[in-house]
Design an enzyme around this catalytic site. Sequence first.
Site, PDB file in Angstrom:
ATOM      1  N   ASN A  23       0.807  -1.228   0.000  1.00 52.40           N
ATOM      2  CA  ASN A  23       0.000   0.000   0.000  1.00 52.40           C
ATOM      3  C   ASN A  23       0.832   1.267   0.000  1.00 52.40           C
ATOM      4  O   ASN A  23       0.300   2.353  -0.190  1.00 52.40           O
ATOM      5  CB  ASN A  23      -0.991  -0.019   1.172  1.00 52.40           C
ATOM      6  CG  ASN A  23      -2.050  -1.084   0.976  1.00 52.40           C
ATOM      7  OD1 ASN A  23      -2.188  -1.637  -0.120  1.00 52.40           O
ATOM      8  ND2 ASN A  23      -2.769  -1.405   2.032  1.00 52.40           N
ATOM      9  N   CYS A 116     -15.871  -4.481  -3.881  1.00 51.70           N
ATOM     10  CA  CYS A 116     -15.247  -5.808  -3.862  1.00 51.70           C
ATOM     11  C   CYS A 116     -15.875  -6.549  -2.682  1.00 51.70           C
ATOM     12  O   CYS A 116     -16.838  -6.091  -2.093  1.00 51.70           O
ATOM     13  CB  CYS A 116     -13.744  -5.672  -3.690  1.00 51.70           C
ATOM     14  SG  CYS A 116     -13.326  -4.814  -2.187  1.00 51.70           S
ATOM     15  N   ARG A 121     -17.084   0.327  -1.535  1.00 53.35           N
ATOM     16  CA  ARG A 121     -15.869   1.020  -1.982  1.00 53.35           C
ATOM     17  C   ARG A 121     -16.190   2.194  -2.929  1.00 53.35           C
ATOM     18  O   ARG A 121     -15.728   2.256  -4.045  1.00 53.35           O
ATOM     19  CB  ARG A 121     -14.897   0.057  -2.668  1.00 53.35           C
ATOM     20  CG  ARG A 121     -14.615  -1.229  -1.977  1.00 53.35           C
ATOM     21  CD  ARG A 121     -13.857  -1.128  -0.671  1.00 53.35           C
ATOM     22  NE  ARG A 121     -12.533  -0.578  -0.753  1.00 53.35           N
ATOM     23  CZ  ARG A 121     -11.427  -1.301  -0.992  1.00 53.35           C
ATOM     24  NH1 ARG A 121     -11.535  -2.579  -1.221  1.00 53.35           N
ATOM     25  NH2 ARG A 121     -10.240  -0.728  -1.046  1.00 53.35           N
ATOM     26  N   ASP A 305      -7.221  -3.872   7.974  1.00 53.68           N
ATOM     27  CA  ASP A 305      -6.559  -4.938   7.189  1.00 53.68           C
ATOM     28  C   ASP A 305      -6.045  -6.059   8.077  1.00 53.68           C
ATOM     29  O   ASP A 305      -5.655  -7.116   7.572  1.00 53.68           O
ATOM     30  CB  ASP A 305      -5.395  -4.358   6.369  1.00 53.68           C
ATOM     31  CG  ASP A 305      -5.903  -3.442   5.276  1.00 53.68           C
ATOM     32  OD1 ASP A 305      -5.091  -2.704   4.702  1.00 53.68           O
ATOM     33  OD2 ASP A 305      -7.123  -3.444   5.017  1.00 53.68           O
TER      34      ASP A 305
HETATM   35  C1  EPZ Z   1      -6.824   1.725   1.446  1.00 53.76           C
HETATM   36  O1  EPZ Z   1      -8.010   1.492   0.703  1.00 53.76           O
HETATM   37  C2  EPZ Z   1      -6.050   0.422   1.420  1.00 53.76           C
HETATM   38  N1  EPZ Z   1      -5.709   0.074   0.046  1.00 53.76           N
HETATM   39  C3  EPZ Z   1      -6.907  -0.685   2.032  1.00 53.76           C
HETATM   40  O2  EPZ Z   1      -6.117  -1.880   2.044  1.00 53.76           O
HETATM   41  C4  EPZ Z   1      -7.237  -0.296   3.471  1.00 53.76           C
HETATM   42  O3  EPZ Z   1      -8.077  -1.274   4.028  1.00 53.76           O
HETATM   43  C5  EPZ Z   1      -7.945   1.074   3.478  1.00 53.76           C
HETATM   44  O4  EPZ Z   1      -7.123   2.047   2.810  1.00 53.76           O
HETATM   45  C6  EPZ Z   1      -8.227   1.554   4.891  1.00 53.76           C
HETATM   46  O5  EPZ Z   1      -7.022   1.683   5.583  1.00 53.76           O
HETATM   47  C7  EPZ Z   1      -4.603   0.622  -0.510  1.00 53.76           C
HETATM   48  O6  EPZ Z   1      -3.919   1.427   0.096  1.00 53.76           O
HETATM   49  C8  EPZ Z   1      -4.273   0.202  -1.912  1.00 53.76           C
HETATM   50  P1  EPZ Z   1     -10.355   4.330   2.217  1.00 53.76           P
HETATM   51  P2  EPZ Z   1      -8.962   2.740   0.291  1.00 53.76           P
HETATM   52  O7  EPZ Z   1     -10.627   5.258   1.100  1.00 53.76           O
HETATM   53  O8  EPZ Z   1      -8.128   3.932  -0.009  1.00 53.76           O
HETATM   54  C9  EPZ Z   1     -15.059   4.875   2.402  1.00 53.76           C
HETATM   55  C10 EPZ Z   1      -5.639  -4.128   1.578  1.00 53.76           C
HETATM   56  O9  EPZ Z   1      -6.097  -5.204   1.987  1.00 53.76           O
HETATM   57  N2  EPZ Z   1     -14.915   5.754   1.232  1.00 53.76           N
HETATM   58  O10 EPZ Z   1      -9.500   4.795   3.355  1.00 53.76           O
HETATM   59  O11 EPZ Z   1      -9.914   2.277  -0.719  1.00 53.76           O
HETATM   60  C11 EPZ Z   1     -14.712   3.430   2.085  1.00 53.76           C
HETATM   61  O12 EPZ Z   1     -15.817   2.753   1.525  1.00 53.76           O
HETATM   62  C12 EPZ Z   1      -6.571  -2.990   1.240  1.00 53.76           C
HETATM   63  O13 EPZ Z   1      -4.406  -3.888   1.438  1.00 53.76           O
HETATM   64  C13 EPZ Z   1     -16.026   6.462   0.783  1.00 53.76           C
HETATM   65  O14 EPZ Z   1     -17.122   6.363   1.345  1.00 53.76           O
HETATM   66  O15 EPZ Z   1      -9.746   2.963   1.670  1.00 53.76           O
HETATM   67  C14 EPZ Z   1     -14.342   2.902   3.445  1.00 53.76           C
HETATM   68  O16 EPZ Z   1     -15.535   2.593   4.144  1.00 53.76           O
HETATM   69  C15 EPZ Z   1      -8.031  -3.343   1.468  1.00 53.76           C
HETATM   70  N3  EPZ Z   1     -15.884   7.274  -0.291  1.00 53.76           N
HETATM   71  C16 EPZ Z   1     -13.667   4.100   4.126  1.00 53.76           C
HETATM   72  O17 EPZ Z   1     -14.091   5.249   3.383  1.00 53.76           O
HETATM   73  C17 EPZ Z   1     -14.685   7.427  -0.932  1.00 53.76           C
HETATM   74  O18 EPZ Z   1     -14.620   8.210  -1.895  1.00 53.76           O
HETATM   75  C18 EPZ Z   1     -12.147   4.064   4.107  1.00 53.76           C
HETATM   76  O19 EPZ Z   1     -11.749   3.814   2.781  1.00 53.76           O
HETATM   77  C19 EPZ Z   1     -13.572   6.697  -0.459  1.00 53.76           C
HETATM   78  C20 EPZ Z   1     -13.702   5.870   0.624  1.00 53.76           C
END
Ligand code: EPZ
Length: 417
Positions: A23, A116, A121, A305
């Site tokens: 990440n 997913c 997401r 995670d």
């Molecule tokens: C990053 O995903 C990581 N992926 C994820 O790791 C990790 O679980 C996540 O951050 C939380 O720490 C990478 O870095 C490639 P978020 P990301 O935007 O950026 C909501 C793994 O296993 N949200 O922080 O997609 C979302 O649905 C992966 O390595 C919105 O509502 O996570 C979630 O509930 C899985 N609208 C929360 O925010 C948006 O526009 C946090 O998501 C964006 C996100």
Amino acid sequence: MDRIRVEGGRALCGSVYIQGSKNAALPVMAAAVLHRGITVLKNCPCITDVSDMERILESLGARTMRRGHVLTLDCRDIHGFCVPLEYGRRMRSSVILMGSLLGRRGKVTVPYPGGCTIGRRPVDLHLKIFKKMGIYVEERRGMLHASCREIQPTEHRFPFCSVGATENAILAAAACKGRTVLKNCAVEPEVKNLCLFLKKMGVKIQGTGTDCLVIEGGSQLKDTEFTIPSDRIAAGTYLFAGAITRGRVTLHRAPVEELTSILQVYEKMGGQYYRNSGKLVTDSRRIRYPVPYLETEAYPGFPTDMQSVLMSVLATVKGDSVIREQIFEERFKIVSPLNRMGARILVDGRDALIHGTSALKGQHVFAEELRGGAALVLAGLAADGVTVIENPHFIRRGYENFCENLAALGGKITVDR
Ligand code: EPZ
């Protein structure tokens, strides 16, 4: 199709070297697109999400060269702006290319990053800040199209923390002339690392590591050599592999300062550890205490995670534990296969109620995503008999040599091709 075969019942013992962070590597690879030059990334993990990102960059016109853990990206001739459907669908994190392609080419098309197995997401936070930066965004037939004449600097406060939205905003701001202020940013180590990389490339950024970033974009960028930091989630996974087998595992190159919340839970369960010249020496022989309540949180809280792998460990600890998953809606997919292995876990909304038992039994189970797949392998290491885990490709997305490392620690684990 290959599958993982685990014969449980052995306490893991020995040393494991922690890989570079998935990440951290992915947003840095996207950031390299901003520079018409060469970027050299050291300690880059050999995992399929990174190789998929390499293929995407090549489809845009970049050249990539891999020598062991050193990845060289030549982004002098980036001419494309469309992320291929094949990769965009499979790898949600390709959405991170929007910020850098908008900065480099002024336009980008990516497959709408589908949900997913861990949740919907959405990307509304990404699109909201793009619109404030003067970027036109349209969704057509499952594709996201974004374009702009010139990215506009802005002041923006995120309604809540999003790692990806923060990273995309940083990348767009890095390419835009003027001063962009981002508040309530995610403070995960991977966001800090992206800022460190961009600063080394020549972008002016204040507030690195904090939730308020001030980015002066538009400066001349330069060829950069950068080392990807160790993967905190991979480190936590091997720590918990030692925990679930009550073994003694020494982690080399673990980012210990990023593991505080994970080590707190490890100690709560009865784990013991100490640091010895760069190594994290752990002893899980006294693991026996349940965790009455824990919730996943944004950094520095307990990471989502790590939730699945913790669930596997708690399934083997007698007594009642509760995990509340606060980040994603659907991250309890391994409850069903764990219960088929003899665990007693009940899901109640965002809570998993775990009544730990000492007798997991080997089963034929299916990995459905990266961290859940790793958690099922850990459960197999503790179960009586043989566990077969289908779909190991999910695990290879984020863990380098996962089975080989566990076998080197004494686990009886093979991949049947
Ligand atoms: C990053 O995903 C990581 N992926 C994820 O790791 C990790 O679980 C996540 O951050 C939380 O720490 C990478 O870095 C490639 P978020 P990301 O935007 O950026 C909501 C793994 O296993 N949200 O922080 O997609 C979302 O649905 C992966 O390595 C919105 O509502 O996570 C979630 O509930 C899985 N609208 C929360 O925010 C948006 O526009 C946090 O998501 C964006 C996100």
